[in-house]
Design a protein around this motif. Structure first.
Motif, PDB file in Angstrom:
ATOM      1  N   ALA A 188      -2.953  12.737  -6.412  1.00  0.00           N
ATOM      2  CA  ALA A 188      -4.163  12.501  -5.615  1.00  0.00           C
ATOM      3  C   ALA A 188      -5.445  12.700  -6.420  1.00  0.00           C
ATOM      4  N   SER A 189      -5.511  13.773  -7.216  1.00  0.00           N
ATOM      5  CA  SER A 189      -6.745  14.077  -7.946  1.00  0.00           C
ATOM      6  C   SER A 189      -7.069  13.022  -9.000  1.00  0.00           C
ATOM      7  N   ILE A 190      -6.044  12.350  -9.506  1.00  0.00           N
ATOM      8  CA  ILE A 190      -6.247  11.313 -10.521  1.00  0.00           C
ATOM      9  C   ILE A 190      -6.392   9.930  -9.879  1.00  0.00           C
ATOM     10  N   LEU A 191      -5.613   9.682  -8.846  1.00  0.00           N
ATOM     11  CA  LEU A 191      -5.601   8.364  -8.201  1.00  0.00           C
ATOM     12  C   LEU A 191      -6.759   8.157  -7.228  1.00  0.00           C
ATOM     13  N   GLY A 192      -7.412   9.245  -6.819  1.00  0.00           N
ATOM     14  CA  GLY A 192      -8.474   9.147  -5.816  1.00  0.00           C
ATOM     15  C   GLY A 192      -9.579   8.185  -6.213  1.00  0.00           C
ATOM     16  N   LYS A 193     -10.027   8.271  -7.466  1.00  0.00           N
ATOM     17  CA  LYS A 193     -11.157   7.448  -7.922  1.00  0.00           C
ATOM     18  C   LYS A 193     -10.836   5.956  -7.931  1.00  0.00           C
ATOM     19  N   PRO A 194      -9.731   5.503  -8.581  1.00  0.00           N
ATOM     20  CA  PRO A 194      -9.437   4.061  -8.576  1.00  0.00           C
ATOM     21  C   PRO A 194      -9.127   3.502  -7.190  1.00  0.00           C
ATOM     22  N   ILE A 195      -8.450   4.311  -6.359  1.00  0.00           N
ATOM     23  CA  ILE A 195      -8.137   3.823  -5.010  1.00  0.00           C
ATOM     24  C   ILE A 195      -9.397   3.722  -4.163  1.00  0.00           C
ATOM     25  N   ALA A 196     -10.327   4.681  -4.343  1.00  0.00           N
ATOM     26  CA  ALA A 196     -11.608   4.612  -3.628  1.00  0.00           C
ATOM     27  C   ALA A 196     -12.367   3.349  -4.033  1.00  0.00           C
ATOM     28  N   LYS A 197     -12.307   3.004  -5.302  1.00  0.00           N
ATOM     29  CA  LYS A 197     -12.977   1.802  -5.789  1.00  0.00           C
ATOM     30  C   LYS A 197     -12.367   0.553  -5.157  1.00  0.00           C
ATOM     31  N   LEU A 198     -11.037   0.528  -5.053  1.00  0.00           N
ATOM     32  CA  LEU A 198     -10.352  -0.608  -4.431  1.00  0.00           C
ATOM     33  C   LEU A 198     -10.725  -0.726  -2.951  1.00  0.00           C
ATOM     34  N   CYS A 199     -10.753   0.409  -2.258  1.00  0.00           N
ATOM     35  CA  CYS A 199     -11.106   0.409  -0.831  1.00  0.00           C
ATOM     36  C   CYS A 199     -12.536  -0.088  -0.622  1.00  0.00           C
ATOM     37  N   ASN A 200     -13.444   0.353  -1.469  1.00  0.00           N
ATOM     38  CA  ASN A 200     -14.843  -0.049  -1.325  1.00  0.00           C
ATOM     39  C   ASN A 200     -15.048  -1.521  -1.659  1.00  0.00           C
ATOM     40  N   LEU A 201     -14.266  -2.034  -2.610  1.00  0.00           N
ATOM     41  CA  LEU A 201     -14.321  -3.478  -2.897  1.00  0.00           C
ATOM     42  C   LEU A 201     -13.807  -4.271  -1.697  1.00  0.00           C
ATOM     43  N   SER A 202     -12.748  -3.758  -1.068  1.00  0.00           N
ATOM     44  CA  SER A 202     -12.183  -4.410   0.117  1.00  0.00           C
ATOM     45  C   SER A 202     -13.204  -4.451   1.249  1.00  0.00           C
ATOM     46  N   ILE A 203     -13.926  -3.338   1.453  1.00  0.00           N
ATOM     47  CA  ILE A 203     -14.955  -3.264   2.497  1.00  0.00           C
ATOM     48  C   ILE A 203     -16.122  -4.198   2.174  1.00  0.00           C
ATOM     49  N   LYS A 204     -16.557  -4.174   0.923  1.00  0.00           N
ATOM     50  CA  LYS A 204     -17.708  -4.977   0.506  1.00  0.00           C
ATOM     51  C   LYS A 204     -17.427  -6.474   0.620  1.00  0.00           C
ATOM     52  N   LEU A 205     -16.215  -6.883   0.229  1.00  0.00           N
ATOM     53  CA  LEU A 205     -15.866  -8.306   0.215  1.00  0.00           C
ATOM     54  C   LEU A 205     -15.205  -8.769   1.515  1.00  0.00           C
ATOM     55  N   SER A 206     -14.909  -7.819   2.415  1.00  0.00           N
ATOM     56  CA  SER A 206     -14.199  -8.131   3.674  1.00  0.00           C
ATOM     57  C   SER A 206     -12.865  -8.826   3.398  1.00  0.00           C
ATOM     58  N   ILE A 207     -12.167  -8.313   2.406  1.00  0.00           N
ATOM     59  CA  ILE A 207     -10.877  -8.884   2.023  1.00  0.00           C
ATOM     60  C   ILE A 207      -9.838  -7.766   1.936  1.00  0.00           C
ATOM     61  N   PHE A 208      -8.699  -7.992   2.586  1.00  0.00           N
ATOM     62  CA  PHE A 208      -7.580  -7.068   2.464  1.00  0.00           C
ATOM     63  C   PHE A 208      -6.631  -7.631   1.412  1.00  0.00           C
ATOM     64  N   PRO A 209      -6.305  -6.868   0.379  1.00  0.00           N
ATOM     65  CA  PRO A 209      -5.500  -7.389  -0.739  1.00  0.00           C
ATOM     66  C   PRO A 209      -4.201  -8.045  -0.287  1.00  0.00           C
ATOM     67  N   ASP A 210      -3.937  -9.235  -0.798  1.00  0.00           N
ATOM     68  CA  ASP A 210      -2.727  -9.979  -0.413  1.00  0.00           C
ATOM     69  C   ASP A 210      -1.449  -9.192  -0.705  1.00  0.00           C
ATOM     70  N   LYS A 211      -1.424  -8.487  -1.835  1.00  0.00           N
ATOM     71  CA  LYS A 211      -0.206  -7.764  -2.207  1.00  0.00           C
ATOM     72  C   LYS A 211       0.071  -6.582  -1.283  1.00  0.00           C
ATOM     73  N   CYS A 212      -0.953  -6.156  -0.557  1.00  0.00           N
ATOM     74  CA  CYS A 212      -0.758  -5.075   0.418  1.00  0.00           C
ATOM     75  C   CYS A 212      -0.189  -5.597   1.731  1.00  0.00           C
ATOM     76  N   LYS A 213      -0.108  -6.915   1.861  1.00  0.00           N
ATOM     77  CA  LYS A 213       0.400  -7.520   3.096  1.00  0.00           C
ATOM     78  C   LYS A 213       1.892  -7.851   3.006  1.00  0.00           C
ATOM     79  N   ILE A 214       2.470  -7.723   1.808  1.00  0.00           N
ATOM     80  CA  ILE A 214       3.876  -8.073   1.618  1.00  0.00           C
ATOM     81  C   ILE A 214       4.757  -6.912   2.074  1.00  0.00           C
ATOM     82  N   ALA A 215       5.598  -7.187   3.062  1.00  0.00           N
ATOM     83  CA  ALA A 215       6.423  -6.129   3.654  1.00  0.00           C
ATOM     84  C   ALA A 215       7.894  -6.289   3.285  1.00  0.00           C
ATOM     85  N   LYS A 216       8.560  -5.153   3.212  1.00  0.00           N
ATOM     86  CA  LYS A 216      10.016  -5.142   3.052  1.00  0.00           C
ATOM     87  C   LYS A 216      10.604  -4.975   4.446  1.00  0.00           C
ATOM     88  N   LEU A 217      11.353  -5.959   4.894  1.00  0.00           N
ATOM     89  CA  LEU A 217      11.865  -5.961   6.266  1.00  0.00           C
ATOM     90  C   LEU A 217      13.202  -5.234   6.344  1.00  0.00           C
TER      91      LEU A 217
END
Length: 211
Positions: A77-106
């Motif tokens: 968490a202490s190491i991953l927090g910064k890059p994941i926060a950046k990804l989340c903020n890009l998602s909010i700014k661009l109003s885009i949910f990453p396509d690879k996060c939509k792929i589910a294992k059924l």
């Protein structure tokens, strides 16, 4: 996979035409004066907030198709927090949910009946756990807005923090006892909607968010 992916579509074909008693206009009339004159928008999330979400992860959660386990995200968490926060903020700014996060294992879970019938299985979609971080950020901000402005019905128990099925049953039991004490006939109507989330009218759902 084909059975589950087409299940909602096939069910929609069997549904009768809606009477359109509840329209977008009637929705606006209903909420007129109930929703404060405030606009809602997602705000950037801090690294500390992401670290807290990561540390609160349930390590028993199954990994998605990316095979990244919850214990990895939690311990790092202490190491991953910064890059994941950046990804989340890009998602909010661009109003885009990453396509690879939509792929589910059924994963089909057997319920009852014949094991050779697909309809006797309940599908579980295992999404990448990173997508849950994005969802948690949106959920927290949305819930805070709804709670602070008292938009939700007071006794709604589903999908709300600090509200459970026990809360709903306690309220129901109290209403029934009150009816008995007053000598009233107490009745109850229960509705179970098949594939409710999958068959929802997305046009109406989006309008609810936009207006």
């Amino acid at each position: 996979m084909n059975f589950f992916s087409n299940l909602a579509k096939n069910l929609l074909k069997k549904l009768p035409t809606a009477p359109n008693k509840f329209t977008f206009e009637s929705l606006i009339d209903y909420y007129s004066g109930k929703i404060p004159d405030k606009s809602f928008s997602l705000k950037p999330v801090s690294e500390d907030e992401i670290v807290k979400i990561l540390k609160d992860l349930d390590i028993s959660k199954a990994a998605g198709i990316d095979t990244i386990k919850a214990i990895f995200l939690k311990d790092g968490a202490s190491i991953l927090g910064k890059p994941i926060a950046k990804l989340c903020n890009l998602s909010i700014k661009l109003s885009i949910f990453p396509d690879k996060c939509k792929i589910a294992k059924l994963k089909p879970l057997f319920k009852k009946g014949s094991k050779t019938e697909p309809k006797n299985y309940r599908p579980i979609s295992l999404l990448p756990l990173i997508s849950k971080i994005f969802e948690k950020v949106v959920l927290d901000q949305t819930q805070n807005f709804l709670n602070e402005n008292k938009v939700l019905y007071n006794y709604q128990s589903g999908f709300r923090s600090s509200h459970s099925t026990a809360f709903a049953l306690s309220y129901l039991n109290n209403k029934i006892l009150q009816g008995f004490d007053k000598g009233l006939v107490t009745g109850m109507i229960l509705i179970d909607l098949q594939k409710a989330f999958d068959t929802i009218n997305r046009d109406i759902l989006l309008k609810n968010f936009l207006f």
